[in-house]
Design a protein around this motif. Structure first.
Motif, PDB file in Angstrom:
ATOM      1  N   TRP A   1      47.917  29.851  41.141  1.00 23.22           N
ATOM      2  CA  TRP A   1      48.966  30.339  42.047  1.00 23.22           C
ATOM      3  C   TRP A   1      50.336  30.177  41.396  1.00 23.22           C
ATOM      4  O   TRP A   1      51.197  31.061  41.484  1.00 23.22           O
ATOM      5  N   PHE A   2      50.532  29.036  40.727  1.00 20.28           N
ATOM      6  CA  PHE A   2      51.813  28.806  40.063  1.00 20.28           C
ATOM      7  C   PHE A   2      52.025  29.829  38.947  1.00 20.28           C
ATOM      8  O   PHE A   2      53.109  30.421  38.830  1.00 20.28           O
ATOM      9  N   GLN A   3      50.996  30.046  38.110  1.00 17.48           N
ATOM     10  CA  GLN A   3      51.122  31.002  37.018  1.00 17.48           C
ATOM     11  C   GLN A   3      51.371  32.407  37.541  1.00 17.48           C
ATOM     12  O   GLN A   3      52.172  33.164  36.973  1.00 17.48           O
ATOM     13  N   LEU A   4      50.687  32.773  38.614  1.00 16.38           N
ATOM     14  CA  LEU A   4      50.907  34.095  39.202  1.00 16.38           C
ATOM     15  C   LEU A   4      52.336  34.203  39.715  1.00 16.38           C
ATOM     16  O   LEU A   4      52.984  35.251  39.558  1.00 16.38           O
TER      17      LEU A   4
ATOM     18  N   PHE B   1      33.700  30.117  34.735  1.00 19.49           N
ATOM     19  CA  PHE B   1      33.897  30.359  33.303  1.00 19.49           C
ATOM     20  C   PHE B   1      34.686  31.644  33.110  1.00 19.49           C
ATOM     21  O   PHE B   1      35.650  31.698  32.328  1.00 19.49           O
ATOM     22  N   ALA B   2      34.310  32.701  33.838  1.00 21.18           N
ATOM     23  CA  ALA B   2      35.035  33.971  33.732  1.00 21.18           C
ATOM     24  C   ALA B   2      36.490  33.799  34.155  1.00 21.18           C
ATOM     25  O   ALA B   2      37.398  34.320  33.499  1.00 21.18           O
ATOM     26  N   ALA B   3      36.730  33.059  35.229  1.00 24.50           N
ATOM     27  CA  ALA B   3      38.097  32.844  35.704  1.00 24.50           C
ATOM     28  C   ALA B   3      38.933  32.125  34.662  1.00 24.50           C
ATOM     29  O   ALA B   3      40.108  32.453  34.434  1.00 24.50           O
ATOM     30  N   ARG B   4      38.345  31.123  34.019  1.00 26.65           N
ATOM     31  CA  ARG B   4      39.086  30.400  32.978  1.00 26.65           C
ATOM     32  C   ARG B   4      39.449  31.334  31.817  1.00 26.65           C
ATOM     33  O   ARG B   4      40.540  31.246  31.249  1.00 26.65           O
TER      34      ARG B   4
ATOM     35  N   ILE C   1      49.402  40.180  35.977  1.00 24.61           N
ATOM     36  CA  ILE C   1      49.294  39.860  37.406  1.00 24.61           C
ATOM     37  C   ILE C   1      47.889  40.150  37.906  1.00 24.61           C
ATOM     38  O   ILE C   1      47.294  39.347  38.640  1.00 24.61           O
ATOM     39  N   ALA C   2      47.321  41.292  37.496  1.00 24.81           N
ATOM     40  CA  ALA C   2      45.965  41.651  37.931  1.00 24.81           C
ATOM     41  C   ALA C   2      44.942  40.633  37.441  1.00 24.81           C
ATOM     42  O   ALA C   2      44.004  40.275  38.172  1.00 24.81           O
ATOM     43  N   ALA C   3      45.115  40.133  36.203  1.00 26.40           N
ATOM     44  CA  ALA C   3      44.165  39.159  35.664  1.00 26.40           C
ATOM     45  C   ALA C   3      44.249  37.834  36.399  1.00 26.40           C
ATOM     46  O   ALA C   3      43.228  37.204  36.692  1.00 26.40           O
ATOM     47  N   TYR C   4      45.464  37.378  36.695  1.00 21.99           N
ATOM     48  CA  TYR C   4      45.603  36.143  37.469  1.00 21.99           C
ATOM     49  C   TYR C   4      44.973  36.299  38.856  1.00 21.99           C
ATOM     50  O   TYR C   4      44.325  35.385  39.364  1.00 21.99           O
ATOM     51  N   ARG C   5      45.164  37.455  39.465  1.00 19.10           N
ATOM     52  CA  ARG C   5      44.583  37.680  40.790  1.00 19.10           C
ATOM     53  C   ARG C   5      43.051  37.714  40.716  1.00 19.10           C
ATOM     54  O   ARG C   5      42.364  37.203  41.596  1.00 19.10           O
ATOM     55  N   LYS C   6      42.515  38.324  39.674  1.00 18.68           N
ATOM     56  CA  LYS C   6      41.060  38.343  39.507  1.00 18.68           C
ATOM     57  C   LYS C   6      40.533  36.926  39.339  1.00 18.68           C
ATOM     58  O   LYS C   6      39.513  36.545  39.922  1.00 18.68           O
ATOM     59  N   ALA C   7      41.237  36.118  38.533  1.00 21.68           N
ATOM     60  CA  ALA C   7      40.829  34.725  38.335  1.00 21.68           C
ATOM     61  C   ALA C   7      40.858  33.959  39.654  1.00 21.68           C
ATOM     62  O   ALA C   7      39.956  33.156  39.948  1.00 21.68           O
TER      63      ALA C   7
ATOM     64  N   TRP D   1      43.452  34.747  28.909  1.00 23.13           N
ATOM     65  CA  TRP D   1      43.894  36.078  28.488  1.00 23.13           C
ATOM     66  C   TRP D   1      45.253  36.397  29.102  1.00 23.13           C
ATOM     67  O   TRP D   1      46.183  36.836  28.402  1.00 23.13           O
ATOM     68  N   ALA D   2      45.396  36.155  30.406  1.00 18.88           N
ATOM     69  CA  ALA D   2      46.652  36.464  31.091  1.00 18.88           C
ATOM     70  C   ALA D   2      47.792  35.608  30.566  1.00 18.88           C
ATOM     71  O   ALA D   2      48.906  36.102  30.354  1.00 18.88           O
TER      72      ALA D   2
END
Length: 415
Positions: free
Chosen positions: A207-210, A161-164, A184-190, A169-170
């Motif tokens: 991975w694609f979004q990052l 849920f947090a990752a989604r 970038i940091a938010a995608y990596r955290k997810a 947000w990102a």
């Protein structure tokens, strides 16, 4: 109420359903929160199993047990005003918070509930609704703050849920062009939170979004482009042509653009250009003119551009193919929809024709492109076209001079 709940973990309707307490909950819930379904479902959770599998609303309703969770779930499955009123009369506490948050999303109440005293996934669910509400009203900064707070609230108890939420947000920040490092940091955290979960497709999408975030930030810098390419290769471990054709094609197109954007000063530039052409041809196996006209046009345009720069033993064949591809794109990309984009196609086609020495065909296209650029305030693009036209004039004058000199030599040597 059973805590933590699996709200926000699964996509679709299942992401809103609540689970009633059962004796096996403490054993089953950790895996369920990571997307892993139990081999044997408790009877009271059978409705949730049906929801995850995509069963019809009627089938799920028949399996919903009684109790406060059942009242709430009946509204989720029948999000109508009378069912909402019926459920609200019978619920209290956190159940009402969740009910009102969903009711706002369904357009049945004017705003979501206020920030609750609750913690964890309940607080995250309501805070996210407040974030969407603020964004809906145009308050992007406040909305993004609430989304970030929601992700932080869920992080310790419901990683998926947090990752989604971090992903939303990102993606919102990226769309607005805000704070690329934070995106970038938010995608990596997810991605970290999704590690070891059952949602392989979600990870591939991340991975694609990052990769797109690195690519947008690159501005020609090799390090960022290399990171983007690494991300795209990770995505391709899941996105296969047979199973995910559209995603597979999109990743190949972005990967090709990353290759083309790399600095062309090292010995690997020729190989990268060849890989870009190969990737775009692969994307065009999926993106067809009749099924994906816009994506087909983008991929075809990029392929034509790449063919002008790739180093091969048959450059003329590549240039003529590029000329033909530009002609095809102009059948889809209409001038009235995007006059500047149309001018770019004309300019690129004119450039290819100029390299082929087909000056009589190149000049009208280049002059038309220049005129359109100037009409729309694209002075730099018009200047670039001017440079090509000046070079054509120089080559023509040189050719005429050489021809005159040759004719003079012949006349002087005639008997």
């Amino acid at each position: 109420m059973l805590r933590p709940q699996a709200i926000g973990v699964f996509p679709g309707t299942a992401g809103f359903l609540m689970l009633p307490p059962v004796p096996e909950a403490q054993t089953l819930m950790p895996a369920l929160l990571r997307g892993y379904l139990p081999e044997r479902w408790p009877e009271e959770w059978e409705f949730f199993s049906l929801g995850v599998s995509g069963a019809s609303v009627e089938t799920i309703l028949q399996a919903v047990p009684e109790g406060p969770e059942g009242i709430y779930n009946r509204f989720i499955l029948q999000p109508e005003a009378d069912v909402y009123g019926w459920a609200r009369e019978r619920l209290a506490g956190d159940y009402v918070l969740l009910l009102d948050a969903v009711a706002w999303q369904m357009g049945l109440c004017p705003e979501p509930p206020k920030l609750p005293e609750a913690d964890g996934e309940i607080r995250a669910f309501v805070s996210a609704a407040q974030g969407y509400y603020a964004i809906h009203r145009g308050s992007w900064e406040a909305g993004l703050e609430r989304l970030q707070a929601a992700a932080e609230a869920a992080e310790g108890v419901s990683p998926v849920f947090a990752a989604r939420l971090y992903t939303e947000w990102a993606a919102s920040k990226q769309m607005r062009g805000d704070d690329e490092e934070a995106v970038i940091a938010a995608y990596r955290k997810a991605l970290d939170l999704m590690e070891g979960t059952a949602f392989g497709e979600v990870r591939a999408e991340l991975w694609f979004q990052l990769g797109t975030a690195y690519q947008e930030r690159a501005d020609g810098r090799k390090g960022f482009l290399m990171k983007a390419m690494e991300c795209y290769h990770e995505a391709l471990k899941v996105f296969r042509r047979e199973s995910h054709p559209d995603a597979y094609a999109m990743v190949h197109m972005n990967l090709a653009l990353a290759y083309l954007a790399m600095p062309s000063t090292d010995r690997g530039s020729r190989l990268r250009a060849a890989l870009a052409v190969q990737g775009l041809r692969e994307a065009l196996r999926i993106f067809q003119k009749d099924t994906h006209p816009d994506l087909w046009a983008s991929a075809t345009m990029n392929l034509a551009n790449a063919l002008q720069h790739v180093s091969t033993s048959h450059p003329e064949a590549n240039l003529w193919e590029a000329v033909a591809l530009y002609e095809e794109v102009m059948e889809v990309r209409r001038e009235e929809d995007d006059p500047v984009g149309y001018a770019r196609i004309l300019a690129n086609q004119g450039n290819a024709l100029a390299h082929l020495g087909a000056f009589s065909r190149a000049v009208p296209r280049l002059e038309e492109a220049r005129r359109r650029f100037l009409e729309h305030g694209e002075e730099d693009a018009a200047g670039a076209v001017d440079g090509i036209l000046q070079e054509i004039r120089r080559l023509r004058q040189q050719s005429e001079g050489d021809a005159a000199a040759e004719k003079g030599e012949v006349r002087r040597g005639a008997p």
